[in-house]
Design an enzyme around this catalytic site. Structure first.
Site, PDB file in Angstrom:
ATOM      1  CD  GLN A 224      34.908  35.110  34.367  1.00 23.42           C
ATOM      2  OE1 GLN A 224      35.477  36.014  34.130  1.00 23.42           O
ATOM      3  NE2 GLN A 224      33.775  35.244  33.722  1.00 23.42           N
ATOM      4  NE  ARG A 374      26.473  38.940  38.820  1.00 25.73           N
ATOM      5  CZ  ARG A 374      26.085  38.925  40.426  1.00 25.73           C
ATOM      6  NH1 ARG A 374      26.792  39.226  40.814  1.00 25.73           N
ATOM      7  NH2 ARG A 374      25.229  37.571  40.583  1.00 25.73           N
ATOM      8  CB  CYS A 375      26.273  42.900  31.787  1.00 28.23           C
ATOM      9  SG  CYS A 375      27.198  44.011  30.420  1.00 28.23           S
ATOM     10  CD  GLU A 744      25.931  38.454  33.158  1.00 21.25           C
ATOM     11  OE1 GLU A 744      27.147  37.732  32.799  1.00 21.25           O
ATOM     12  OE2 GLU A 744      25.288  38.142  32.140  1.00 21.25           O
TER      13      GLU A 744
END
Ligand code: CDP
Length: 790
Positions: A224, A374-375, A744
């Site tokens: 990523q 995802r935060c 998110e």
């Protein structure tokens, strides 16, 4: 609420639900993922992994493996030690083994790697490597790990006498304690968020391709953050001649990252070392079980929260003490000043005058990590804690949880709001979002229905979560990873025929950047989004950036895109003035063209201007039409939302059924409403998963109890309800086009809404709290204990 688009649908600027440009290749199976890459002469790698969670390695015998036809090499820690590559730094400045020389520290840890002519032969080679272990005492519980006399795990760290990693705190402890003491009501709860895994569809892997002739290393990898990884590789392997200009990292299409593809895994490093030594490309792709058992986990936060209020429900103080189980190494990939991520957003959407939070990181014999699944770095944990505590307080005060929230929301007029834990919230309108959710779901009607059902012994619950996120890391004065500041970038080139190429320092993993970034350029320049090619993920072509995670792409790289386009527009104005023979001040801009004030028939389109930039540019001006922007955000953005979930509980099985779920989100101005809804839908499903199903546990020997999809339950379409979504729009005042991140929000907001709904269904039985995942077994045991199981 929707903003009226400024551009036509054909141009497809902000606010248009432009169809995703990347989808034709994905839905036709024409994507290009790491495992699709085939290079001439490519070899394959597979990894020998430890069955023990903690053991001495007495011997590694590769002789049988080397006799398997097609096996070319077996790489061990000793091999890498010759090049000083057997250890590497984590992105949190901790250290981690690439391959061990003497000990393994968690089950499924990499022990050796086999290089062979094909994947199956490599696996045969792995099966033939013989390793002798001597088991050592295992510590899987962080509280046990902190006790005096617990085996010290990181004996590699000189002088280390315990398993404590770091202590971090924010806020004023004394003031918070005093405020709490002086309050009428104090509620306390222990809340655990279990270890879970991102379980992205594509596992991790790479193809490392070192060319002995040019000395250039190209690594196609599932990352990523390709630029940061290039720099880390250069820093770690500079001493063996890999210098940064000779390293090219390419992130091709990625099948989901969710934070799990930020860290550097040993497999990447071993594949690179193998390719450099052998001089041929080496492919390594994990299987599903390796991915679930050895890659970075998320969460594993043991929180003890205390929320104080006056009798009438005005919140006065919040205190949270947390133990963070990081496994064998802290490989969380947080910004370096924030070892507990942005956990200090835990005062959430509420105007709480005094607050204090502290977190202690602890080593155990589990895989390393602590990634931001995802935060935005521990925001899910923070939101879960505060949203659960608000419901617990409501229960204690016998107040409706919606009313308690409305009473304590930071009022819209108080923005920018300075929280007790040090953040400056940019903008928000929390009552509007909750009001919309309550109207959409008919909250009053549901409460009436619930009362009727209770009389009949039926179990129905309504749960609210009014979360605040904190995304867009980040302002470089506070945010860096391994010292690299967290800006992001865009390089924009307009071709002579008025088409564009926009390159960014981020990397989409399914979020649709090829579409939304093109829409940003379309909005700013009027060039149709269909004619803006977006390129990310190749460090040889894209400008330097810190990558995509923590919903940072729109707040940082998206902003850079707009700023680069504005620079292009400034130059375009000069060219238009020259072509139209007027002063720059006499020109007016509308998307796609400059025209002369008072004489709109005299105009030049952006396409005319682009052509002129290469064919007829003003004397003394450089030819071409392009710009670069490195955007350093002045602040983070604070998206928010109010979710309401309705559940029914089966008294015979303990099964929780989500009957309705309304999600109102606010991410400021929206680039593509369809994509934002897709992000919310996916996020809600990923929020439901840990609320009801997902958890990785270990037995006392450190054996992973959920190392395959047989035991690690991810929701399918059968368990996923129909998500009902809505939006309010509160633009960010500091972002160039008023947007906030959104990727998110739903994963952060959903778990407490679901947990609150289940507890609400059982609250009249005296249930105050249930830790997630709220499995049928857990619920059924409660029903049985309360005498209401059928
Ligand atoms: O960093 P990441 O891409 O995961 O998160 P994001 O910036 O929240 O963006 C997720 C997707 O939603 C991207 O395609 C964004 O461009 C899009 N988005 C949008 O259309 N409008 C917003 N206000 C925020 C994001």
């Amino acid at each position: 609420m929707a903003t009226e688009p400024k551009t036509s649908f054909e141009v497809g600027g902000m606010g248009h639900s432009v169809k995703r440009k990347e989808d034709p290749r994905f839905i036709r199976g024409q994507g290009n993922y790491v495992d699709d890459i085939q290079l001439p002469g490519m070899l394959h790698m597979d990894i020998v992994r430890s069955p023990y969670a903690h053991a001495k390695i007495l011997k590694i015998d590769s002789s049988k493996a080397l006799k398997v036809p097609g096996v070319l090499a077996v790489i061990t820690g000793e091999t890498l030690a010759q090049y000083k590559l057997h250890w590497m730094p984590t992105l949190m400045s901790d250290t981690q083994m690439v391959l061990p020389t003497d000990r393994v520290m968690y089950q499924a840890q990499e022990v050796a790697a086999v290089i062979a002519t094909d994947r199956y032969t490599a696996a045969d080679g792995v099966a033939a490597v013989e390793v002798e272990y001597e088991p050592l005492p295992v510590v899987t519980d962080p509280f046990e790990a902190m006790k005096p006399g617990a085996p010290v795990l990181r004996t590699d760290k000189e002088g280390k006498k315990d398993n404590h990693i770091w202590h971090w705190e924010a806020g004023d402890r004394a003031k918070t304690d005093a405020a709490s003491k002086a309050s009428d009501v104090v509620v306390r709860e222990k809340i655990y968020i279990p270890r879970i895994h991102v379980a992205s569809i594509e596992t991790c892997g790479c193809v490392a391709d070192f060319h002995p002739g040019t000395g250039k290393l190209t690594v196609y990898m599932t990352t990523q953050a390709p630029h940061a990884i290039r720099t880390v590789f250069a820093l770690v392997a500079g001493h063996v001649g890999l210098s940064e200009e000779k390293i090219r990292i390419v992130s091709p299409d990625i099948g989901g990252g969710f934070g799990g593809k930020v860290p550097v895994y040993p497999g990447y490093v071993i594949a690179v070392a193998a390719s450099v030594v052998i001089g041929k490309p080496v492919k390594w792709v994990e299987d599903r079980m390796e991915n679930l058992q050895a890659d970075s986990f998320a969460r594993d936060y043991h929180m003890e929260a205390e929320l104080a209020a006056t009798k009438d429900g005005t919140m006065t103080a919040l205190k949270i003490k947390t133990v963070a189980d990081h496994g064998y190494a802290d490989a969380a990939a947080n910004p370096s000043k924030y070892p507990a991520g942005l956990f200090s957003i835990c005062t959430g959407s509420y105007d709480i005058p005094d607050a204090f939070c502290e977190v202690d990181g602890v080593y155990t014999n589990k895989p390393p990590g602590g990634v931001a699944y995802r935060c935005s770095f521990r925001v899910t944990e923070a939101a879960h804690a505060i949203e659960r505590m608000v419901d617990i307080l409501a229960q204690e005060l016998k107040m409706d949880p919606a009313e308690l929230r409305m009473k304590n929301f930071i009022p819209p007029e108080k923005f920018p709001y300075h929280s007790a834990l040090g953040w400056e919230y940019d903008s928000g309108n929390y009552p509007a979002a909750l009001k919309m959710a309550m109207e959409m779901i008919d909250y009053a009607g549901l409460r009436g229905e619930q009362a009727e059902k209770r009389k009949k012994g039926e179990l129905m619950g309504i749960g609210i979560s009014s979360f605040t996120e904190i995304v867009g890391a980040g302002p470089s004065k506070h945010f860096d990873i391994l010292g690299i500041k967290m800006f992001d970038s865009c390089e924009l080139r307009i071709h002579p025929t008025g088409k564009a190429m926009a390159r960014f320092g981020t990397k989409s993993q399914g979020q649709g950047h090829e579409t939304t970034y093109a829409q940003i350029i379309a909005e700013e320049l009027g060039i149709p989004a269909a004619h803006v090619e977006v390129d990310e993920g190749d460090t040889d072509t894209a400008p330097y950036g810190l990558g995509t995670y923590a919903s940072r792409s729109t707040p940082t790289a998206g902003a850079a895109g707009a700023m680069a386009a504005r620079k292009v527009r400034d130059k375009a104005r000069k060219i238009a003035a020259y072509l139209l023979e007027v002063a720059e001040e006499d020109l007016v801009w509308e998307p796609g063209k400059f025209s002369v004030k008072g004489a709109p028939q005299k105009s030049k389109t952006i396409q005319d201007i682009a052509f002129a930039a290469y064919t007829n540019h003003p004397p003394g001006m450089e030819a071409g039409l392009e710009a670069v922007n490195y955007y350093d955000p002045p602040n983070l953005t604070f998206p928010f939302g109010s979710y309401i979930c309705v559940v029914d509980i089966d008294r015979g099985t303990g099964e929780v059924k989500i009957r309705r779920f309304v999600a109102i989100d606010d991410c400021g101005n929206i680039i593509n409403p369809m994509i934002v809804d897709g992000q919310i839908h996916g996020g809600l499903s990923m929020g439901m998963a840990p609320a009801l199903m997902e958890e990785i546990t270990y037995d006392e020997n450190g054996n992973n109890q959920a190392g395959s999809f047989m035991d690690y339950l991810v929701p399918t379409s059968m368990e996923t309800p129909n998500w009902e979504t809505g939006k309010t729009i509160t633009p960010s005042p500091h972002h160039p086009f008023g947007a906030k991140g959104v990727g998110e929000s739903a994963t952060v907001g959903a778990p407490p809404a679901i947990a609150n709904a289940v507890v609400d269904a059982l609250s009249h039985l005296g249930v105050k709290h249930i830790d997630i995942p709220i499995t049928p077994e857990k619920v059924w045991n409660i029903l049985k204990a309360k005498g209401v199981a059928e």
